[in-house]
Scaffold this active site. Structure first.
Site, short mmCIF file in Angstrom:
data_model
loop_
_atom_site.label_atom_id
_atom_site.label_comp_id
_atom_site.label_asym_id
_atom_site.label_seq_id
_atom_site.Cartn_x
_atom_site.Cartn_y
_atom_site.Cartn_z
N TRP A 100 1.15 23.87 -9.78
CA TRP A 100 -0.07 24.14 -9.00
C TRP A 100 -0.10 23.39 -7.69
O TRP A 100 -0.44 23.97 -6.64
CB TRP A 100 -1.32 23.85 -9.84
N ASP A 142 -7.69 18.89 -7.18
CA ASP A 142 -7.81 20.18 -7.89
C ASP A 142 -7.88 19.82 -9.37
O ASP A 142 -6.87 19.46 -9.97
CB ASP A 142 -6.59 21.06 -7.59
N LYS A 159 -11.36 27.43 -17.35
CA LYS A 159 -10.76 26.60 -18.39
C LYS A 159 -11.86 25.90 -19.20
O LYS A 159 -12.08 26.21 -20.36
CB LYS A 159 -9.80 25.57 -17.78
#
Lengths: 369, 369
Positions: free
Chosen positions: A102, A176, A200
């Site tokens: 990511w 993040d 999530k």
């Protein structure tokens, strides 16, 4: 209530059963309004009350200081990879720490808008560590320093956020935190911006949370789409464009669920965190003692949320997944870039789910070891 | 089932009761999967099947040609005001027709990315007409021509899309059809791109539909966020970033509901359109014959979806709204920029809802006229 399978998806992911039940019960008539939440004007008093409570509860759970704005946006963390440098970089330099798939993607996208320095990377060890902050080659004039505080794909988590000031940088830290937000507290004294997709730990896909210190607003590049200008979003209470109202409502129900949790003396986020620690310990202990399964991330960087693991041979993978499904253990296949298996054990995964997985892991190892 | 109030919100707006009931029934377990749709990985076979069916059904309903891509995006029409010129303008010139608040906003945002020509405007008459295409001052080299085919705030609808080729322009026509998409057919021979937020006729807020002719893909400006590059979205079947999965699911249920509709010999979108024509006729006829209420839009540009209207005096507005609410007629207050009242009568508003409104309108006029 106990017949639902356990869903280990990395996201969109398991939600608390109580939350789903409440959403179902209120679907045709939210609290006597005669409307589904989906049918409400975002500017009507009913939805405004839902949005305000969701924000207040999130602020309570995460102890968000008054000088931070909470923005409800769209596009997920992948859109934020662009929206963030559009808003914060001023076209200058930004520092990125690479710890997995990511953050690698984030720094690549940021290059469209500013000069990017990769100040540390764990690529050399296959994304299994967190490089020590003391080794980060921070720039003098970075507009911000970006980290992915939990790498969903690689299973690498920062258990302590860096103190940039102590490292000699005046830049704000941007995290993040998509895949571990609301799983543990955030030390706001070290954070300028925290962002994450909701799918999530928070609610349905399509909602992005951005929590930003007020002094960082108002610096968007001229090419920034107005709908994604943090200052415009903040000034309009996240209603410059129509927000993803139903996703915000479900997120609000999840926040209320977090507040209701109890674990011994602990309540709310502290209870959630204690449960997450216990769940992760149970699972990693199984792997460490099995003599059958392997994990690759170094112990001090192991994620509490996303746990990649490997069978002794890939030829066993299909049998493992089929057996898991028979026991009601779903979505355990690993990400294609890492291979093997992955168990995501977000807030809404009960300890009983992890226990059921561990029982299956032990049984499978006995039969195939 | 008949005790729900009638909800005239301009958006987010009324949804078919059958759709909400199905969503509620499937909330904890979608078709034996053991998962809520909210909990499914967007890359799993269950959600892929939902997404594929939604697209196939939309293609069926709107008769979308094979050389058009259907993109499921985020950010609504307001984000598209930037995303569209980022993808289509190539930094050159774009022609905009102004017919109300939304097209005014669209052309303003586009100026960040290209040269904008306002080739026609109805500002002079207070946004109550559609300027005749024969009067549009089209550019020679426009990258596209943009219209808002239904102005939600002003209640102005284009009942025929312009034939740009016949007007001497080779530019593709782009329509913002947010508030009347799926209420009537679209003549694709005249359209290059159709886009719209879902929260009027399609489903929950947070989903944006973009239907684009394939030859228009692949021209995004370098500063386009990758998540909003139409070609990237198309190449990844709308899964470059995690799409708003639950909103797509509800939209899919709405598409199935449209396909099930019957009106005499008509079915599907034709039945929906016939019902919309009847609903609008009933309502406008009430206004035209009342001698009490006023409308401002010229008859040939009256929207079938959004109907602004005015009482003889603003001093009656509060009494009107209070009486309406007592009868279960909700969200009739007009947009602040237009004033007065507005009844949005989207696909999911039954004729009985419009009849109940007309009965109330007549009764109120009798008592206050």
């Amino acid at each position: 209530m106990t017949t639902r399978p356990f869903n280990f998806s990395a996201g969109p992911a398991v939600l608390p059963e109580e939350v789903l039940a409440q959403a179902a019960a209120e679907m045709l008539d939210w609290q006597g309004s005669g409307m589904s939440v989906m049918e409400m004007s975002h500017r009507g008093k009913e939805f405004i009350s839902i949005a305000r409570r969701a924000e207040a509860d999130l602020r309570d759970i995460l102890a968000i200081p008054a000088n931070y704005k909470v923005l409800f946006m769209q596009g997920g963390a992948i859109a934020e990879n662009a929206i963030l440098p559009l808003n914060l970089s001023r076209g200058g330099r930004a520092d990125y720490v690479v710890t997995g798939s990511w953050s690698l993607k984030s720094q690549k996208e940021a290059r469209k808008y500013c000069d990017v320095s990769v100040v540390a990377t764990n690529e050399g060890d296959g994304h299994t560590t967190v490089p020590s902050p003391s080794t980060w080659a921070l720039s003098n004039q970075a507009a911000y320093v970006h980290v992915c505080s939990n790498e969903t794909i690689n299973g690498v988590e920062m258990h302590e956020l860096p103190d940039l000031k102590a490292l000699g940088s005046n830049a704000p830290l941007v995290i993040d935190c998509s895949s571990h937000i609301a799983s543990r507290p955030i030390d706001w004294s070290r954070v300028g911006v925290a962002y994450g997709g909701a799918q999530k730990n928070i609610g349905p896909a399509g909602l992005t949370l951005v929590i930003i210190r007020e002094d960082l607003l108002g610096h968007a590049l001229p090419v920034t789409p107005t709908a994604f200008d943090y200052k415009v979003v903040a000034d309009n209470d996240s209603m410059y464009n129509t927000p993803p109202t139903y996703a915000m409502y479900v997120a609000g129900l999840v926040f209320q669920w977090i507040q209701r949790q109890r674990e011994g003396e602990l309540s709310g986020l502290a209870a959630i965190e204690a449960r997450n620690v216990a769940k992760a310990r149970l699972l990693y202990e199984c792997f460490d003692t099995s003599g059958f399964y392997a994990t690759k991330v170094v112990p001090e960087a192991r994620s509490r949320m996303n746990v990649p693991f490997f069978l002794p041979s890939d030829s066993l993978n299909d049998a493992f997944l089929a057996g898991a499904k028979e026991r009601g253990l779903l979505q355990l296949k690993g990400h294609k870039s890492v291979g093997g298996m992955r168990a995501s054990i977000y807030n809404a995964m009960p300890l009983a789910g992890v226990q059921a997985l561990v029982d299956y892991l032990n049984d499978f190892a006995r039969r195939h070891g």
